[in-house]
Design a protein around this motif. Structure first.
Motif, short mmCIF file in Angstrom:
data_model
loop_
_atom_site.label_atom_id
_atom_site.label_comp_id
_atom_site.label_asym_id
_atom_site.label_seq_id
_atom_site.Cartn_x
_atom_site.Cartn_y
_atom_site.Cartn_z
N LEU A 1 0.84 -1.19 0.00
CA LEU A 1 0.00 0.00 0.00
C LEU A 1 0.88 1.25 0.00
O LEU A 1 1.99 1.23 0.54
CB LEU A 1 -0.89 0.01 1.25
N SER A 2 0.36 2.33 -0.58
CA SER A 2 1.10 3.60 -0.59
C SER A 2 0.12 4.73 -0.35
O SER A 2 -0.41 5.32 -1.29
CB SER A 2 1.82 3.79 -1.94
N PRO A 3 -0.14 5.06 0.91
CA PRO A 3 -1.22 6.00 1.23
C PRO A 3 -1.13 7.36 0.56
O PRO A 3 -2.16 7.92 0.16
CB PRO A 3 -1.15 6.11 2.76
N VAL A 4 0.07 7.93 0.43
CA VAL A 4 0.15 9.32 -0.04
C VAL A 4 1.10 9.53 -1.21
O VAL A 4 1.31 10.66 -1.62
CB VAL A 4 0.54 10.28 1.12
N GLN B 1 -6.11 9.25 5.36
CA GLN B 1 -6.01 8.55 6.65
C GLN B 1 -7.22 7.66 6.93
O GLN B 1 -7.05 6.45 7.19
CB GLN B 1 -5.81 9.55 7.78
N PRO B 2 -8.45 8.17 6.87
CA PRO B 2 -9.58 7.26 7.12
C PRO B 2 -9.72 6.18 6.07
O PRO B 2 -10.16 5.07 6.37
CB PRO B 2 -10.79 8.19 7.14
N LEU B 3 -9.33 6.48 4.83
CA LEU B 3 -9.39 5.48 3.77
C LEU B 3 -8.49 4.30 4.09
O LEU B 3 -8.93 3.13 4.07
CB LEU B 3 -8.98 6.12 2.43
N PHE B 4 -7.24 4.57 4.40
CA PHE B 4 -6.31 3.47 4.61
C PHE B 4 -6.47 2.83 5.99
O PHE B 4 -6.20 1.63 6.14
CB PHE B 4 -4.88 3.93 4.35
N ASP B 5 -6.94 3.59 6.97
CA ASP B 5 -7.29 2.95 8.25
C ASP B 5 -8.39 1.91 8.02
O ASP B 5 -8.34 0.80 8.56
CB ASP B 5 -7.77 3.99 9.26
N ILE C 1 4.53 1.80 1.83
CA ILE C 1 5.46 2.81 1.32
C ILE C 1 5.18 4.10 2.07
O ILE C 1 4.07 4.64 2.01
CB ILE C 1 5.29 3.01 -0.19
N GLU C 2 6.18 4.61 2.77
CA GLU C 2 6.03 5.82 3.57
C GLU C 2 6.47 7.02 2.73
O GLU C 2 7.63 7.11 2.33
CB GLU C 2 6.87 5.70 4.84
#
Length: 367
Positions: free
Chosen positions: A231-234, A246-250, A267-268
């Motif tokens: 996953l790569s949140p941002v 944030q709420p999506l990936f939580d 991935i940060e």
């Protein structure tokens, strides 16, 4: 206190150390078939606790770059079997990254030169790679078409078939779902690329639906203990953007927690870029906490810009695995070099994509 060099369990995978070779596209598989030198390349790096292959297309439709490998033909699976045999002979563990690029493709690479597919008919502000006369070139991605809802079960099924073939035929120890970097599953997740109004668009639950359905199908096919996900949140890679990640990936990791996966690979920051993005703040510790609080027991793998010192800190603070990318290209013996604090070979950027042995299997190991 664990160290980078201690063993760890990730689902069904017993790993000799906590150093992971991240997936790295190298464009050296004409006709989507891994060549014999691909076996040499991965075998040289088998001292990693876990090797994750370069992204590998689950179908012809899922192909987005020239000369990247696939999992949908007999010759492709035979090519990968050479790779897994070589890695296992060296005592290594290897999983294959399952890839559908979605809109990050070009008509030249699609079946019958058709349009790439996407959640919505929005062209990505991104490029892909074509190879003409052995020379790679970066070109704009083609305009995609929106997938019909009736097509989505077929894509979910393609993930499951690819996973089963990877483990049962090609001999992989498991698979990694590519849910990152602006490719198909990530395109459905993020509001910037998903403007659907059906059951696969709009709410967080709807946008996460395809990723979760595909992951469940793979778990049903090969078992959660052999399945990881990236996953790569941002990351802004491939024009990926979500207005409220944030709420999506939580939500995503809470749902994944129920599947007993081998690991979550995060991935940060920006893929291959800064770990912090000023206009895209994200709390990765909160993400991990959401996963654990929901009962997730899989290993937690971190990625992006890690050197030895940062990796050691991550492990001490509770991350289970650390993935290294480009350093593994130029240092087949990266694990030993990190252990001994030895200098690293310099990366030859000119040979990263396409070509043969130069910049692929000819980087020297320590004497």
């Amino acid at each position: 206190m664990p160290t980078l060099f201690d063993p760890v369990q990730a689902g069904d995978l017993q790993l000799a150390n906590r150093i992971v070779m991240a997936p790295l596209t190298r464009n050296r598989s004409p006709n989507a078939i891994p060549k014999p030198i691909t076996a040499t390349y991965y075998e040289q790096r088998a001292s990693a606790g876990l090797l994750i292959t370069e992204a590998t297309a689950i179908s012809h439709q899922g192909q987005g770059y020239a000369d990247v490998p696939g999992l949908y033909g007999t010759a492709q699976l035979d090519g990968w079997k050479r790779v897994t045999d070589a890695v296992h002979a060296k005592g290594g563990k290897i999983v294959v990254q399952l890839w559908h690029v979605g809109r990050i493709s070009h008509t030249d690479l699609q079946p019958d030169n058709g349009k790439p597919v996407a959640p919505s008919a929005i062209t990505a502000k991104s490029k892909t790679v074509l190879i003409k006369d052995g020379v790679p070139s970066f070109v704009e991605t083609s305009e995609p078409r929106a997938l019909d809802a009736e097509e989505l079960p077929g894509i979910v099924h393609a993930y499951a078939v690819a996973a089963r073939n990877a483990v049962e035929t090609a001999g992989f120890d498991g698979v990694e779902m590519h849910g990152a970097n602006g490719y198909l599953l990530d395109q459905f997740l993020k509001s910037g690329s998903n403007q659907r109004t059906d059951d696969y668009g709009g709410s967080i639950e709807n946008r996460a639906r395809l990723l979760l359905e595909a992951t469940r199908a793979v778990v049903d096919a090969i078992g959660g203990g052999k399945t990881g996900i990236r996953l790569s949140p941002v990351t802004p890679a491939n024009d990926a953007y979500d207005a409220d990640p944030q709420p999506l990936f939580d939500y995503v990791v809470k749902q994944l927690a129920t599947m007993n996966l081998a690991y979550i690979h995060v991935i940060e920051g920006a893929t291959g870029g800064p770990r912090e993005i000023d206009d895209r703040p994200f709390d990765y510790e909160a993400l991990k906490a959401a996963y654990r609080q929901a009962g997730g027991k899989g290993a937690w793998m971190v990625n992006n810009g890690y050197d030895k010192a940062l990796a050691e800190t991550a492990v001490k603070e509770g991350d289970d695995l650390v993935a290294f990318g480009k350093p593994f290209i130029s240092n087949p013996d990266l694990v030993r070099r990190l252990r001994e604090n030895a200098p690293l070979n310099e990366l030859d950027k000119a040979t990263m994509y396409g070509g043969g042995e130069k910049g692929y299997t000819d980087y020297p190991a320590l004497a």
